[in-house]
Design a protein around this motif. Structure first.
Motif, PDB file in Angstrom:
ATOM      1  N   SER A 177       0.752  -1.230  -0.017  1.00 54.39           N
ATOM      2  CA  SER A 177       0.079   0.097   0.008  1.00 54.39           C
ATOM      3  C   SER A 177       0.872   1.143   0.010  1.00 54.39           C
ATOM      4  N   PRO A 178       0.501   2.263  -1.056  1.00 58.73           N
ATOM      5  CA  PRO A 178       1.400   3.405  -0.773  1.00 58.73           C
ATOM      6  C   PRO A 178       0.902   4.452   0.035  1.00 58.73           C
ATOM      7  N   THR A 179       0.331   4.149   0.974  1.00 55.21           N
ATOM      8  CA  THR A 179      -0.535   5.062   1.989  1.00 55.21           C
ATOM      9  C   THR A 179       0.442   6.155   2.442  1.00 55.21           C
ATOM     10  N   PHE A 180       1.746   5.597   2.819  1.00 59.13           N
ATOM     11  CA  PHE A 180       2.713   6.604   3.378  1.00 59.13           C
ATOM     12  C   PHE A 180       3.613   7.254   2.238  1.00 59.13           C
ATOM     13  N   ASN A 181       3.825   6.546   1.454  1.00 61.01           N
ATOM     14  CA  ASN A 181       4.777   7.155   0.306  1.00 61.01           C
ATOM     15  C   ASN A 181       4.028   7.906  -0.862  1.00 61.01           C
ATOM     16  N   LEU A 182       2.510   7.625  -0.689  1.00 59.87           N
ATOM     17  CA  LEU A 182       1.814   8.296  -1.669  1.00 59.87           C
ATOM     18  C   LEU A 182       2.043   7.725  -3.183  1.00 59.87           C
ATOM     19  N   MET A 183       3.159   7.068  -3.424  1.00 59.69           N
ATOM     20  CA  MET A 183       3.331   6.615  -4.974  1.00 59.69           C
ATOM     21  C   MET A 183       4.366   5.525  -5.117  1.00 59.69           C
ATOM     22  N   ASN A 184       3.959   4.379  -5.642  1.00 61.70           N
ATOM     23  CA  ASN A 184       5.065   3.434  -5.953  1.00 61.70           C
ATOM     24  C   ASN A 184       5.074   3.117  -7.579  1.00 61.70           C
ATOM     25  N   LEU A 185       6.247   2.726  -7.917  1.00 67.38           N
ATOM     26  CA  LEU A 185       6.133   2.544  -9.366  1.00 67.38           C
ATOM     27  C   LEU A 185       6.701   0.947  -9.735  1.00 67.38           C
ATOM     28  N   TYR A 186       6.063   0.334 -10.245  1.00 68.98           N
ATOM     29  CA  TYR A 186       6.496  -1.149 -10.774  1.00 68.98           C
ATOM     30  C   TYR A 186       6.686  -1.201 -12.009  1.00 68.98           C
ATOM     31  N   ALA A 187       7.628  -2.263 -12.223  1.00 67.94           N
ATOM     32  CA  ALA A 187       7.681  -2.693 -13.882  1.00 67.94           C
ATOM     33  C   ALA A 187       7.181  -3.808 -13.990  1.00 67.94           C
ATOM     34  N   GLY A 188       6.147  -4.029 -15.136  1.00 67.31           N
ATOM     35  CA  GLY A 188       5.733  -5.087 -15.743  1.00 67.31           C
ATOM     36  C   GLY A 188       5.570  -5.082 -17.230  1.00 67.31           C
ATOM     37  N   ARG A 189       4.606  -5.827 -17.676  1.00 70.81           N
ATOM     38  CA  ARG A 189       4.314  -5.704 -19.037  1.00 70.81           C
ATOM     39  C   ARG A 189       4.151  -4.460 -19.560  1.00 70.81           C
ATOM     40  N   LEU A 190       3.581  -3.491 -18.530  1.00 64.56           N
ATOM     41  CA  LEU A 190       3.607  -2.025 -18.778  1.00 64.56           C
ATOM     42  C   LEU A 190       4.101  -1.555 -17.294  1.00 64.56           C
ATOM     43  N   PRO A 191       4.724  -0.331 -17.508  1.00 65.41           N
ATOM     44  CA  PRO A 191       4.843   0.078 -16.185  1.00 65.41           C
ATOM     45  C   PRO A 191       3.629   0.393 -15.234  1.00 65.41           C
ATOM     46  N   MET A 192       3.814   0.376 -14.074  1.00 65.86           N
ATOM     47  CA  MET A 192       2.421   0.761 -13.213  1.00 65.86           C
ATOM     48  C   MET A 192       2.775   1.751 -12.246  1.00 65.86           C
ATOM     49  N   ALA A 193       2.025   2.954 -12.305  1.00 66.12           N
ATOM     50  CA  ALA A 193       2.149   3.910 -10.843  1.00 66.12           C
ATOM     51  C   ALA A 193       0.908   3.666 -10.166  1.00 66.12           C
ATOM     52  N   HIS A 194       1.062   3.499  -8.767  1.00 59.06           N
ATOM     53  CA  HIS A 194       0.124   3.044  -7.774  1.00 59.06           C
ATOM     54  C   HIS A 194       0.207   4.128  -7.037  1.00 59.06           C
ATOM     55  N   PHE A 195      -1.038   5.010  -6.952  1.00 55.52           N
ATOM     56  CA  PHE A 195      -1.041   6.023  -5.997  1.00 55.52           C
ATOM     57  C   PHE A 195      -2.021   5.963  -4.806  1.00 55.52           C
ATOM     58  N   ASP A 196      -1.880   6.558  -3.777  1.00 55.63           N
ATOM     59  CA  ASP A 196      -2.957   6.432  -2.609  1.00 55.63           C
ATOM     60  C   ASP A 196      -2.906   7.842  -2.037  1.00 55.63           C
ATOM     61  N   LEU A 197      -4.157   8.533  -2.335  1.00 58.40           N
ATOM     62  CA  LEU A 197      -4.304   9.939  -1.851  1.00 58.40           C
ATOM     63  C   LEU A 197      -4.766   9.965  -0.409  1.00 58.40           C
ATOM     64  N   TYR A 198      -4.919   9.027   0.213  1.00 62.17           N
ATOM     65  CA  TYR A 198      -5.574   9.135   1.602  1.00 62.17           C
ATOM     66  C   TYR A 198      -5.104  10.182   2.443  1.00 62.17           C
ATOM     67  N   ARG A 199      -3.747  10.242   2.389  1.00 70.93           N
ATOM     68  CA  ARG A 199      -2.953  11.122   3.262  1.00 70.93           C
ATOM     69  C   ARG A 199      -2.815  12.353   2.804  1.00 70.93           C
ATOM     70  N   LEU A 200      -2.780  12.731   1.475  1.00 77.39           N
ATOM     71  CA  LEU A 200      -2.556  13.987   0.988  1.00 77.39           C
ATOM     72  C   LEU A 200      -3.625  14.943   1.201  1.00 77.39           C
ATOM     73  N   GLU A 201      -3.043  16.123   1.970  1.00 76.02           N
ATOM     74  CA  GLU A 201      -3.887  17.093   2.135  1.00 76.02           C
ATOM     75  C   GLU A 201      -4.197  18.286   1.224  1.00 76.02           C
ATOM     76  N   ASP A 202      -3.214  18.602   0.451  1.00 71.99           N
ATOM     77  CA  ASP A 202      -3.441  19.648  -0.428  1.00 71.99           C
ATOM     78  C   ASP A 202      -3.150  19.143  -1.935  1.00 71.99           C
ATOM     79  N   GLU A 203      -3.958  19.762  -2.756  1.00 71.47           N
ATOM     80  CA  GLU A 203      -4.196  19.156  -3.915  1.00 71.47           C
ATOM     81  C   GLU A 203      -2.862  19.510  -4.745  1.00 71.47           C
TER      82      GLU A 203
END
Ligand code: ADP
Ligand code: MG
Length: 168
Positions: free
Chosen positions: A65-91
């Motif tokens: 879960s990217p809850t604390f670091n907000l985004m994780n990047l993964y390499a697969g058949r396509l690159p995958m960016a995984h965001f979690d905005l739960y803790r983000l306060e300011d757009e």
């Protein structure tokens, strides 16, 4: 005239494994540029769904879960960016974490947990995936609704999956 609203597809699962399998099938069908907005309360299954998507994309690394670091990047058949905005306060912080780089015309696919927190920041087109609890502890209702264009083929696959038909 208002554009005709694309039909949503709802699929119910009765275990984490079933949700994972469904997400994996969807992941194997994703194409570059697709964005999935994962919506639902804490514990609904957004991260579990993202793990299934990653499996379908051939990501070998463990997806956490990217809850604390907000985004994780993964390499697969396509690159995958995984965001979690739960803790983000300011757009405004979205820019700093590279959100737009990965969601506006992404080279790979982007998954966004708590996407509904900042609706104005979302790209023009995406697949909304809403997870809601069902009648039992392990039941989930998962609703897929396309926003903007480009998701017709994926919606057809989901419709077939929902009916228990192999689609290809
Ligand atoms: P979120 O990211 O939405 O906060 P998680 O994916 O981290 O949620 O956690 C979902 C939890 O719910 C997991 O512990 C998972 O095992 C459990 N669960 C039980 N039934 C299901 C189901 N049918 N689909 C998804 N998760 C389920
Ligand atoms: Mg999560």
């Amino acid at each position: 005239m208002a554009r005709e609203k694309a039909r949503a597809v709802e699929i119910c699962t009765d275990s984490p494994e079933a949700t994972g399998e469904l997400a994996k099938k969807l992941g194997s069908r994703l194409r570059a540029g697709m964005v999935l907005c994962l919506v639902g309360d804490l514990g609904a299954g957004k991260t579990l769904f993202a793990q299934g998507i990653a499996a379908g994309l051939g990501v070998l690394d463990e997806v956490t879960s990217p809850t604390f670091n907000l985004m994780n990047l993964y390499a697969g058949r396509l690159p995958m960016a995984h965001f979690d905005l739960y803790r983000l306060e300011d757009e405004a912080e979205l820019d700093e974490i590279g959100f737009y780089e990965y969601t506006d015309e992404p080279r790979g696919v982007a998954l966004i947990e708590w996407a509904d927190k900042f609706p104005a920041a979302l790209p023009e087109a995406y697949l909304r995936v809403e997870l809601r609890p069902g009648d039992t502890k392990e039941a989930r209702h998962i609703t897929f609704s396309p926003v903007g264009g480009g998701y017709d083929e994926l919606m057809a696959s989901l419709e077939a999956l929902g009916k228990g038909r192999p689609d290809d």
